[in-house]
Design an enzyme around this catalytic site. Structure first.
Site, PDB file in Angstrom:
ATOM      1  N   ARG A 102      -5.763  94.437  59.402  1.00  0.00           N
ATOM      2  CA  ARG A 102      -6.520  94.720  60.814  1.00  0.00           C
ATOM      3  C   ARG A 102      -7.000  96.136  60.968  1.00  0.00           C
ATOM      4  O   ARG A 102      -6.627  96.789  60.157  1.00  0.00           O
ATOM      5  CB  ARG A 102      -5.513  94.319  62.068  1.00  0.00           C
ATOM      6  CG  ARG A 102      -4.262  95.044  61.852  1.00  0.00           C
ATOM      7  CD  ARG A 102      -3.316  94.519  62.894  1.00  0.00           C
ATOM      8  NE  ARG A 102      -1.783  95.020  62.467  1.00  0.00           N
ATOM      9  CZ  ARG A 102      -0.875  95.077  63.258  1.00  0.00           C
ATOM     10  NH1 ARG A 102      -0.881  93.944  64.322  1.00  0.00           N
ATOM     11  NH2 ARG A 102       0.517  95.589  63.140  1.00  0.00           N
ATOM     12  N   GLU A 120      -3.844  99.127  69.551  1.00  0.00           N
ATOM     13  CA  GLU A 120      -3.392 100.219  68.608  1.00  0.00           C
ATOM     14  C   GLU A 120      -4.584 100.735  67.689  1.00  0.00           C
ATOM     15  O   GLU A 120      -4.568 100.653  66.344  1.00  0.00           O
ATOM     16  CB  GLU A 120      -2.218  99.803  67.695  1.00  0.00           C
ATOM     17  CG  GLU A 120      -1.032  99.711  68.541  1.00  0.00           C
ATOM     18  CD  GLU A 120       0.308  99.267  67.776  1.00  0.00           C
ATOM     19  OE1 GLU A 120       0.186  99.297  66.572  1.00  0.00           O
ATOM     20  OE2 GLU A 120       1.263  99.431  68.385  1.00  0.00           O
ATOM     21  N   CYS A 146     -13.133 106.466  59.634  1.00  0.00           N
ATOM     22  CA  CYS A 146     -13.919 105.936  58.636  1.00  0.00           C
ATOM     23  C   CYS A 146     -15.021 107.174  58.213  1.00  0.00           C
ATOM     24  O   CYS A 146     -15.456 108.009  59.170  1.00  0.00           O
ATOM     25  CB  CYS A 146     -14.762 105.170  59.162  1.00  0.00           C
ATOM     26  SG  CYS A 146     -15.951 104.314  58.263  1.00  0.00           S
ATOM     27  N   CYS A 182     -17.818 106.840  56.507  1.00  0.00           N
ATOM     28  CA  CYS A 182     -19.144 106.123  56.081  1.00  0.00           C
ATOM     29  C   CYS A 182     -20.371 107.001  56.478  1.00  0.00           C
ATOM     30  O   CYS A 182     -20.126 108.094  57.232  1.00  0.00           O
ATOM     31  CB  CYS A 182     -19.435 104.760  56.556  1.00  0.00           C
ATOM     32  SG  CYS A 182     -19.905 104.683  58.464  1.00  0.00           S
ATOM     33  N   GLU A 215       4.758  97.228  74.217  1.00  0.00           N
ATOM     34  CA  GLU A 215       5.317  96.539  73.430  1.00  0.00           C
ATOM     35  C   GLU A 215       6.703  97.227  72.963  1.00  0.00           C
ATOM     36  O   GLU A 215       6.688  98.496  73.000  1.00  0.00           O
ATOM     37  CB  GLU A 215       4.514  96.426  71.899  1.00  0.00           C
ATOM     38  CG  GLU A 215       3.334  95.727  71.907  1.00  0.00           C
ATOM     39  CD  GLU A 215       2.643  95.813  70.356  1.00  0.00           C
ATOM     40  OE1 GLU A 215       3.402  95.887  69.557  1.00  0.00           O
ATOM     41  OE2 GLU A 215       1.392  95.493  70.735  1.00  0.00           O
ATOM     42  N   TRP A 269       9.174  96.116  59.689  1.00  0.00           N
ATOM     43  CA  TRP A 269       8.904  97.070  58.715  1.00  0.00           C
ATOM     44  C   TRP A 269       9.440  98.265  58.667  1.00  0.00           C
ATOM     45  O   TRP A 269       9.220  99.049  57.916  1.00  0.00           O
ATOM     46  CB  TRP A 269       7.363  97.275  59.521  1.00  0.00           C
ATOM     47  CG  TRP A 269       7.211  97.684  60.835  1.00  0.00           C
ATOM     48  CD1 TRP A 269       7.006  96.755  61.965  1.00  0.00           C
ATOM     49  CD2 TRP A 269       7.452  98.740  61.613  1.00  0.00           C
ATOM     50  NE1 TRP A 269       6.805  97.301  63.151  1.00  0.00           N
ATOM     51  CE2 TRP A 269       7.486  98.676  62.878  1.00  0.00           C
ATOM     52  CE3 TRP A 269       8.124 100.019  61.072  1.00  0.00           C
ATOM     53  CZ2 TRP A 269       7.643  99.507  63.974  1.00  0.00           C
ATOM     54  CZ3 TRP A 269       8.200 101.143  62.194  1.00  0.00           C
ATOM     55  CH2 TRP A 269       8.165 100.751  63.503  1.00  0.00           C
ATOM     56  N   GLU A 303       4.641  89.254  59.625  1.00  0.00           N
ATOM     57  CA  GLU A 303       5.608  89.607  60.586  1.00  0.00           C
ATOM     58  C   GLU A 303       6.638  88.455  61.121  1.00  0.00           C
ATOM     59  O   GLU A 303       7.148  88.317  61.982  1.00  0.00           O
ATOM     60  CB  GLU A 303       4.927  90.167  62.025  1.00  0.00           C
ATOM     61  CG  GLU A 303       4.070  91.370  61.769  1.00  0.00           C
ATOM     62  CD  GLU A 303       3.536  91.986  62.750  1.00  0.00           C
ATOM     63  OE1 GLU A 303       2.725  91.079  63.658  1.00  0.00           O
ATOM     64  OE2 GLU A 303       3.242  93.038  62.965  1.00  0.00           O
ATOM     65  N   HIS A 343      10.012  89.658  62.158  1.00  0.00           N
ATOM     66  CA  HIS A 343      10.026  90.738  63.204  1.00  0.00           C
ATOM     67  C   HIS A 343      10.724  90.017  64.299  1.00  0.00           C
ATOM     68  O   HIS A 343      10.705  88.897  64.534  1.00  0.00           O
ATOM     69  CB  HIS A 343       8.769  91.047  63.572  1.00  0.00           C
ATOM     70  CG  HIS A 343       8.464  92.212  64.375  1.00  0.00           C
ATOM     71  ND1 HIS A 343       9.082  92.379  65.618  1.00  0.00           N
ATOM     72  CD2 HIS A 343       8.212  93.749  64.238  1.00  0.00           C
ATOM     73  CE1 HIS A 343       8.671  93.576  65.909  1.00  0.00           C
ATOM     74  NE2 HIS A 343       8.293  94.201  65.190  1.00  0.00           N
TER      75      HIS A 343
HETATM   76  C1  GLA Z   1       2.401  97.138  66.573  1.00  0.00           C
HETATM   77  C2  GLA Z   1       1.246  96.037  66.922  1.00  0.00           C
HETATM   78  C3  GLA Z   1       1.863  94.495  66.908  1.00  0.00           C
HETATM   79  C4  GLA Z   1       2.815  94.186  65.893  1.00  0.00           C
HETATM   80  C5  GLA Z   1       4.057  95.127  65.906  1.00  0.00           C
HETATM   81  C6  GLA Z   1       5.147  95.100  65.084  1.00  0.00           C
HETATM   82  O1  GLA Z   1       2.813  97.619  67.639  1.00  0.00           O
HETATM   83  O2  GLA Z   1       0.790  96.229  67.815  1.00  0.00           O
HETATM   84  O3  GLA Z   1       0.732  93.683  66.741  1.00  0.00           O
HETATM   85  O4  GLA Z   1       2.252  94.275  64.598  1.00  0.00           O
HETATM   86  O5  GLA Z   1       3.489  96.689  65.739  1.00  0.00           O
HETATM   87  O6  GLA Z   1       6.049  95.957  65.274  1.00  0.00           O
END
Ligand code: GLA
Length: 698
Positions: free
Chosen positions: A118, A157, A162, A164, A319, A327, A367, A370
């Site tokens: 992503r 996020e 880049c 380019c 979040e 991670w 994840e 997670h």
């Molecule tokens: C970020 C992302 C989420 C997820 C979390 C995992 O904050 O926005 O999509 O990947 O990390 O900790």
């Protein structure tokens, strides 16, 4: 009986929610059924939907399938819940990158990346923007006025840059707008250094390690500013599309925890509400506390920063994990009770929400291990689910807090230009160079530990009204934006108390040293003239020797470390001198009286002893009153405050230690909203416990 106040998205009470990814479960309708059975049991009222749903919404170019999202919207509405609807631009579907590989990002060595993962697209890409806009327009038309929609969650996020050709061309256009002429650019960048003068716009390239590198600081700084503005432009495009059918629902984009490389002020400018994703390493092994106190205080610091970007609004915790983050080097589980406490920490610092990544863990992908409200091996009888329910209970009881603000009369200054310049660009010794945010954090911590609410603001931002603050702490404010000295001087003259010092006021906003070594206005403000900068090895120190009978009432000697300025008095009064070396006797701590205000200048870095003594002396002299008398809070406990528009105050006592602790309340008394108990005299909080006293206008 008061009605429940509205939160930052305009709904009553606080928000409890999560990322919800039903797009990963098309094969399992029974899972979706279970989700909606369990949301109310967990106390989840809000879901962030569609964050990575592009491939399912648009399975092939131009063919949309909204059926599954319609179904989820309907279920959410039936359940009396609300949606934060994401634009899914963060992750491109494979058909797109396969057909249009030019949308992929190019790294600093000119290598175009391969499809995958992503945030792997170029923010300048015309095709990518078109595809995002087309889908966002559909989303706007279909759901923009849906009664269940509470917020547009713009992408996820944003981060990275880049290199380019399109991005470099955009950079040149940005530079033309900023400087107008090449002459002006060459002057601002001091490009005659090493024969770097530009004679045509096309000669300007991004700074790369195997190219211009770090040699032209104005270029490095502008490239970073451009990067943030480019994302702001991308976000503006996303918002225009979702709004094109007349949706008036507010927007937010969730800032990245490690994404401080992008200037949060710049990239959030097009959005309505600030939101942030918090993944603290509370498990880190740091004594003396059972959880990592540095990490805890850093969370608070960033949370205050979120409040500082929009000082008149609460912000959204978009979040956090209900248990662990896979991670991390050591994905330790949150110990019992810690989850509720960390949710309350965000609320204490001005958040109107707690949302999780994520509701239900997927069975595959990066994840799957997670933390989630429903883990693969968990369920409604799990410990994590119970922890989430305990947060629900707290957030429900704290409904009266919604909409109130974590105001303070002291602020610490922080801005991205200064961070970039000092952590990545500054060319004065590499030892101790990356100290910028840590100096801020250390000074913030003095307040956090001593019941003095403290804001974190960019003091030169237009939105920052300095008259809100009685005291401003501005460490290492190396670069001065144009107009800032005037703004600061007016505030000091009106009675403001400024603490600044070493490495402050050295350069203008293009990183050009002021003729004579200091901006004239800054020199008048601090009452000093600068001559040299010394650097010591980490195991060396000089000394601050306090002048007898100094105005702050400080006594004795303290270490002066790392970077030490050799200044001359130009109106300021000496509070301490250096004790050693050829500059013994020169001013090390000074105060300059300006109008009704005071400017303190600490010419060298110090260690904690001096910091603690100095800050406490400033509070004493300038009548900054801690919420509780000095020494009241046991270590590991903090007291934060939110204030409602009608003057009602909410005092958050948070105990981050793994054992019970008692605090004397002195004159403070009120009802603990979490328990309903009236509190006065003493308050004992259990391990990871909290109390939120409601005080004042009822
Ligand atoms: C970020 C992302 C989420 C997820 C979390 C995992 O904050 O926005 O999509 O990947 O990390 O900790």
């Amino acid at each position: 009986m008061k009605s429940t106040p509205l939160n930052v998205v305009g709904l009553p009470g606080l928000i409890h929610g999560c990322d919800y990814n039903p797009d990963q479960w098309p094969h399992a309708p029974e899972v979706i059924e279970e989700d909606f059975r369990l949301f109310p049991e967990a106390g989840i009222g809000f879901v962030s939907l569609n964050i990575f749903g592009w491939a399912r919404l648009e399975p092939e170019e131009g063919r949309y399938d909204f059926g599954w999202l319609d179904d989820i919207f309907a279920r959410v509405q039936n359940a009396g819940m609300k949606v934060f609807l994401s634009t899914p631009s963060a992750a491109a579907p494979n058909w797109l990158t396969h057909r249009y590989p030019e949308v992929l990002r190019v790294d600093e060595r000119g290598h175009r990346r391969f499809p995958g993962t992503r945030m792997n697209f170029c923010p300048s890409s015309r095709i990518y923007r078109e595809k995002v806009a087309a889908l966002n327009t559909e989303l706007g038309a279909r759901y923009g006025k849906h009664p269940a929609l509470a917020l547009w969650h713009i992408s996820n996020e944003y981060h990275g840059v880049c290199y380019c050709d399109d991005c470099e061309a955009g950079f040149r256009t940005w530079l033309k707008n900023r400087y107008g002429t090449l002459d002006a650019l060459n002057a601002a960048w001091w490009s005659s250094f090493w024969s770097r003068t530009y004679t045509a716009w096309d000669q300007i390239r991004a700074p790369r390690p195997d190219g211009e590198g770090n040699s032209i600081h104005g270029l490095c700084l502008d490239w970073r500013r451009f990067g943030s503005d480019l994302w702001a432009d991308f976000i503006t495009g996303e918002i225009a599309a979702v709004r094109s059918s007349g949706s008036t629902i507010p927007t937010a984009t969730n800032l990245h925890p490690g994404g401080l490389k992008l200037d949060a002020w710049r990239i959030t400018a097009p959005t309505d509400i600030i939101s942030w994703d918090a993944y603290p390493a509370y498990h880190a092994k740091v004594e003396p506390w059972s959880v990592a106190w540095n990490s805890i205080v850093y969370q608070s610091f960033i949370q205050q920063l979120c409040g500082g970007i929009r000082p008149d609004q609460p912000w959204l915790l978009m979040e956090t994990t209900p248990s662990s983050a896979n991670w991390m080097e050591v994905p330790k589980l949150k110990r019992p009770g810690l989850h509720r406490l960390t949710v309350l920490q965000s609320i204490a610092h001005g958040a109107d929400s707690a949302l999780y990544f994520q509701w239900r863990a997927g069975r595959g992908g990066e994840e799957k291990f997670h933390g989630a409200v429903l883990e693969n091996s968990g369920g409604p009888s799990s410990r994590v689910f119970a922890d989430v329910q305990s947060a629900t209970d707290a957030l429900t009881r704290l409904a009266p807090v919604a909409g109130s603000l974590a105001r303070a009369e002291v602020a610490v200054g922080f801005d991205w230009d200064n961070w970039w310049l000092q952590s990545e660009i500054l060319s004065h010794g590499s030892c101790g160079r990356c100290h910028y945010p840590w100096e801020q954090l250390d000074l913030y911590r003095e307040h956090w530990e001593n019941a003095v609410p403290c804001a974190v603001v960019d003091p030169s931002a237009d939105i920052t009204d300095l008259s809100r603050y009685r005291m401003l702490i501005l460490p290492q404010h190396y670069a001065l934006r144009s107009g800032f000295v005037e703004k600061l001087t007016a505030w000091v003259e009106a009675g403001g108390v400024l603490l600044t010092g070493v490495l402050s006021g050295w350069v203008d906003e293009n990183d050009l040293v002021f003729p004579g070594g200091m901006d004239a206005g800054w020199s008048r403000l601090v009452g000093l003239r600068r001559e040299e900068l010394d650097q010591l090895y980490p195991d060396e120190h000089n000394r601050f020797v306090l002048a007898p009978g100094n105005a702050l009432g400080l006594e004795g000697e303290f270490n002066a470390i790392m970077k030490l300025e050799l200044n001359h008095l130009a109106g300021a009064e000496v509070l301490a001198t250096y004790g050693d070396d050829f500059y013994a006797g020169r001013p090390a701590l000074t105060v300059n009286k300006v109008g009704k205000g005071f400017v303190y200048y600490q010419a060298a870095r110090s260690d904690q002893d001096f910091r603690t003594a100095l800050i406490a002396a400033l509070w004493r002299r300038h009548d900054v009153r801690p919420l509780l008398p000095a020494g009241s809070l046991p270590p590991g406990m903090t007291l934060q405050r939110r204030i409602a528009a009608d003057g009602q105050e909410f005092w958050f006592f948070l105990n981050f230690r793994r054992e019970a602790q008692t605090v004397r309340l002195h004159d403070c008394a009120g009802q603990d909203l979490l328990t309903g108990r009236e509190c006065s005299g003493e308050l004992t909080l259990p391990a990871y416990g909290a109390a939120v006293l409601s005080i004042g206008a009822n």
